[in-house]
Design a protein around this motif. Structure first.
Motif, mmCIF file in Angstrom:
data_model
loop_
_atom_site.group_PDB
_atom_site.id
_atom_site.type_symbol
_atom_site.label_atom_id
_atom_site.label_comp_id
_atom_site.label_asym_id
_atom_site.label_seq_id
_atom_site.Cartn_x
_atom_site.Cartn_y
_atom_site.Cartn_z
ATOM 1 N N VAL A 20 -113.122 -37.844 -14.225
ATOM 2 C CA VAL A 20 -112.951 -38.995 -14.341
ATOM 3 C C VAL A 20 -114.146 -39.755 -15.300
ATOM 4 N N GLN A 21 -115.298 -38.865 -15.111
ATOM 5 C CA GLN A 21 -116.415 -39.276 -15.680
ATOM 6 C C GLN A 21 -116.375 -38.775 -17.314
ATOM 7 N N ILE A 22 -115.655 -37.692 -17.567
ATOM 8 C CA ILE A 22 -115.544 -37.354 -18.936
ATOM 9 C C ILE A 22 -114.490 -38.050 -19.658
ATOM 10 N N HIS A 23 -113.199 -38.029 -18.930
ATOM 11 C CA HIS A 23 -111.767 -38.698 -19.549
ATOM 12 C C HIS A 23 -111.595 -40.003 -19.209
ATOM 13 N N HIS A 24 -112.382 -40.449 -18.146
ATOM 14 C CA HIS A 24 -111.873 -41.862 -17.499
ATOM 15 C C HIS A 24 -110.606 -41.877 -16.792
ATOM 16 N N ARG A 25 -110.009 -40.679 -16.653
ATOM 17 C CA ARG A 25 -108.832 -40.326 -15.745
ATOM 18 C C ARG A 25 -108.752 -38.941 -15.394
ATOM 19 N N VAL A 26 -107.951 -38.839 -14.550
ATOM 20 C CA VAL A 26 -107.910 -37.345 -14.248
ATOM 21 C C VAL A 26 -106.516 -36.525 -15.208
ATOM 22 N N MET A 27 -106.928 -35.429 -15.777
ATOM 23 C CA MET A 27 -106.307 -34.994 -17.061
ATOM 24 C C MET A 27 -105.550 -33.814 -16.546
ATOM 25 N N ASP A 28 -105.691 -33.209 -15.326
ATOM 26 C CA ASP A 28 -104.938 -32.101 -14.859
ATOM 27 C C ASP A 28 -104.716 -32.147 -13.280
ATOM 28 N N GLU B 39 -116.863 -51.489 0.643
ATOM 29 C CA GLU B 39 -117.022 -52.339 -0.661
ATOM 30 C C GLU B 39 -118.251 -51.325 -1.206
ATOM 31 N N PRO B 40 -119.428 -50.935 -0.766
ATOM 32 C CA PRO B 40 -120.004 -50.088 -1.107
ATOM 33 C C PRO B 40 -119.546 -48.621 -2.062
ATOM 34 N N PHE B 41 -118.436 -48.465 -1.558
ATOM 35 C CA PHE B 41 -117.683 -47.093 -1.953
ATOM 36 C C PHE B 41 -116.612 -47.228 -3.015
ATOM 37 N N LYS B 42 -116.394 -48.454 -3.257
ATOM 38 C CA LYS B 42 -114.986 -48.744 -3.907
ATOM 39 C C LYS B 42 -114.898 -48.132 -5.127
ATOM 40 N N GLU B 43 -115.660 -48.169 -5.933
ATOM 41 C CA GLU B 43 -115.767 -47.409 -7.368
ATOM 42 C C GLU B 43 -115.642 -45.953 -7.099
ATOM 43 N N ARG B 44 -116.107 -45.389 -6.185
ATOM 44 C CA ARG B 44 -115.776 -43.947 -5.859
ATOM 45 C C ARG B 44 -114.643 -43.737 -5.259
ATOM 46 N N LEU B 45 -113.966 -44.660 -4.384
ATOM 47 C CA LEU B 45 -112.708 -44.409 -3.958
ATOM 48 C C LEU B 45 -111.834 -44.405 -5.075
ATOM 49 N N CYS B 46 -112.017 -45.460 -6.106
ATOM 50 C CA CYS B 46 -111.115 -45.874 -7.387
ATOM 51 C C CYS B 46 -110.827 -44.384 -8.031
ATOM 52 N N ALA B 47 -112.102 -43.833 -8.232
ATOM 53 C CA ALA B 47 -112.142 -42.275 -8.983
ATOM 54 C C ALA B 47 -111.286 -41.405 -8.166
ATOM 55 N N ILE B 48 -111.215 -41.385 -7.041
ATOM 56 C CA ILE B 48 -110.612 -40.314 -6.310
ATOM 57 C C ILE B 48 -108.957 -40.865 -6.213
ATOM 58 N N GLY B 49 -108.892 -42.029 -6.195
ATOM 59 C CA GLY B 49 -107.500 -42.468 -6.479
ATOM 60 C C GLY B 49 -106.795 -42.007 -7.667
ATOM 61 N N MET B 50 -107.523 -41.938 -8.716
ATOM 62 C CA MET B 50 -106.922 -41.471 -10.005
ATOM 63 C C MET B 50 -106.371 -40.278 -9.826
ATOM 64 N N HIS B 51 -106.467 -39.228 -8.954
ATOM 65 C CA HIS B 51 -105.669 -38.258 -8.758
ATOM 66 C C HIS B 51 -104.622 -38.562 -7.864
ATOM 67 N N GLU B 52 -103.236 -38.319 -8.285
ATOM 68 C CA GLU B 52 -102.235 -38.950 -7.693
ATOM 69 C C GLU B 52 -101.754 -38.344 -6.353
ATOM 70 N N GLU B 53 -102.672 -37.232 -5.945
ATOM 71 C CA GLU B 53 -102.378 -36.810 -4.663
ATOM 72 C C GLU B 53 -102.946 -37.715 -3.636
ATOM 73 N N PHE B 54 -103.839 -38.618 -3.963
ATOM 74 C CA PHE B 54 -104.644 -39.453 -3.318
ATOM 75 C C PHE B 54 -104.488 -40.836 -3.633
ATOM 76 N N THR B 55 -103.851 -41.149 -4.628
ATOM 77 C CA THR B 55 -103.551 -42.537 -4.832
ATOM 78 C C THR B 55 -103.333 -43.582 -3.828
ATOM 79 N N GLU B 56 -102.018 -43.150 -3.168
ATOM 80 C CA GLU B 56 -101.752 -44.032 -1.744
ATOM 81 C C GLU B 56 -102.520 -44.084 -0.885
ATOM 82 N N TYR B 57 -103.406 -43.212 -0.483
ATOM 83 C CA TYR B 57 -104.399 -43.159 0.460
ATOM 84 C C TYR B 57 -105.673 -44.258 0.102
#
Length: 456
Positions: A134-142, A259-277
């Motif tokens: 996410v840091q490099i591509h702003h999304r999950v590429m694989d 709230e303090p972790f929302k950006e980190r959670l958002c990054a994790i959610g960019m992998h579709e295995e975890f988006t729903e959670y």
């Protein structure tokens, strides 16, 4: 192979992988300008002197574990001027792994390592793996994950990220959820390696996703300390080498002020295995989740996108326009996603304009195609009742400029001509009249097509 035997084989295979990784050791020792290398694996050991393999042993695993947990390698080291010295290595152990290196009679190196068999050891952590992409591509590429080798096999073929958890058998498992909650409560009060390991192992052994809803219901009633829950959820998140542990940690974190972790959670959610959670956690644990859900919806393309669009509030004209033009662009053919985009984006109103943009026309075409492919009469009724099909055809004369622009029209023509699809509404006068009007509007466009496309 039956389910029970298959499950046993799956567990055994993963246990053996963990044991092999725990015993995988490599040492490199400098001795008076010479290099002594020792490679130890569960089934093979090597002694390498100055780049040359001088001794090698292959072992039977069960013999090693039960009868002879120690072994010896030896070789001769040429130290120059015709002087040669014997190198001897002895290593092994089941509780502590010891390695002793002797040159001649002198011990030149030794090490003793406790064998903990921690389930997160010797594996790549999942969250940093995702965050780096996410840091490099702003999304999950694989959508591959480092723990794929523990999830998929010949008997469990790989599926799209997020698919498996949406198609689980809904079988109550109160024992699993109660047991895990007790483990986690002990971890909160005594956060040690032992208690964390116990929780971690329960999560991965029983596949947490299959009873996550039950666990959360129990968690809500347990009245556990929120600060401790957050602390241990973050610890698990940062040490998770298995996807089920990430899901568990995210869900628990969502039951605190995250709230303090929302950006980190958002990054994790960019992998579709975890988006729903992640979306569930954001909805429950943050003050304004909608901007982050929209960010996720724009960053994923499969099963995660479906969940994001379903949970997204179309609170602004910008979001509504995105839903109509980009919302149903997905790697998953899913008519309900298209329907949701149309309803939330207010497609019927958007098409009432005298002229529309090419972008909106193309987006409408995708929505119509996916709904028709789904074949759900209720979804098609929505298109008819809101005159979406008729208005779409009305705008086609302006926007059909190439063969690709005609795809949605041709699919619509085929659907209108399919008597079987209309069989249940033959006596519905209004629907049949709407069908006739759309066909009447559509036929000249097909007849004039420069690409001579056929609706059949």
């Amino acid at each position: 192979m039956g389910f029970i035997e298959d499950f046993k084989q799956h567990i055994l295979r993963n246990v053996m992988k963990d044991i092999e990784k725990e015993f995988q050791k490599t040492w490199s020792i400098d001795y008076k300008g010479h290099v002594i290398e020792i490679h130890h694996a569960l089934k093979e050991e090597q002694l390498i002197l100055d780049g040359q393999i001088v001794d090698r042993k292959q072992k039977n695993l069960m013999f090693y574990l039960k009868l002879k947990p120690y072994s010896t390698l030896s070789g001769t080291l040429d130290v120059g001027d015709g002087v040669k010295q014997k190198v001897k290595v002895r290593f092994g152990g089941l509780i502590r792994f010891k390695c002793v290196v002797k040159v001649g009679r002198a011990v030149v190196w030794k090490e003793s390592i406790k064998l903990d068999f921690l389930p997160w050891n010797h594996k790549e952590m999942l969250v940093p793996f995702i965050e780096q992409q996410v840091q490099i591509h702003h999304r999950v590429m694989d959508d591959a994950l480092p723990d794929d080798e523990y999830v998929y096999s010949d008997h469990h073929p790989r599926v799209a990220a997020g698919y498996a958890d949406r198609h689980l058998d809904d079988v109550p498992t109160p024992f699993f959820s109660r047991k895990l909650l007790n483990r986690f409560a002990k971890q909160l009060h005594h956060p040690t390696i032992k208690t964390r390991k116990a929780t971690y192992e329960d999560i991965i052994f029983d596949r947490f996703a299959s009873y996550g809803g039950e666990f959360i219901e129990r968690l809500e009633k347990a009245n556990l300390d929120e600060a401790l829950m957050q602390q241990e959820a973050v610890w698990l998140l940062e040490h998770a080498a298995h996807r089920e542990v990430v899901k568990f940690a995210v869900m628990v974190l969502g039951h605190t002020n995250c709230e303090p972790f929302k950006e980190r959670l958002c990054a994790i959610g960019m992998h579709e295995e975890f988006t729903e959670y992640v979306i569930s956690a954001l909805l429950r644990g943050t003050r304004e989740p909608n901007p982050l859900i929209w960010k996720l919806a724009q960053s994923v393309q499969g099963w995660g996108k479906i969940e994001a669009v379903v949970q997204l509030e179309a609170a602004t004209p910008e979001i509504k326009r995105w839903l109509l033009t980009k919302g149903c662009e997905s790697t998953v053919q899913h008519g309900y996603l298209a329907y949701t985009c149309a309803v939330k984006g207010e497609l019927a109103s958007a098409l009432m304009q005298e002229t529309i943009s090419k972008e909106l026309y193309d987006g409408t075409g995708r929505i119509i195609e996916k709904i028709l492919q789904e074949g759900d009469p209720d979804l098609v009724d929505y298109l008819l009742e809101h005159a979406i099909l008729y208005r779409f055809v009305s705008h086609a004369a302006v926007h059909c400029n190439n063969e690709e622009d005609y795809h949605a029209l041709m699919q619509l023509a085929r659907y209108l001509a399919d008597e079987e699809a209309w069989e249940e509404s033959l006596e519905d006068v209004w629907k049949q009249e709407e069908r006739r009007l759309i066909q009447q509007k559509l036929q000249p466009l097909i007849d004039e097509s420069r690409w001579q496309l056929s609706p059949t």
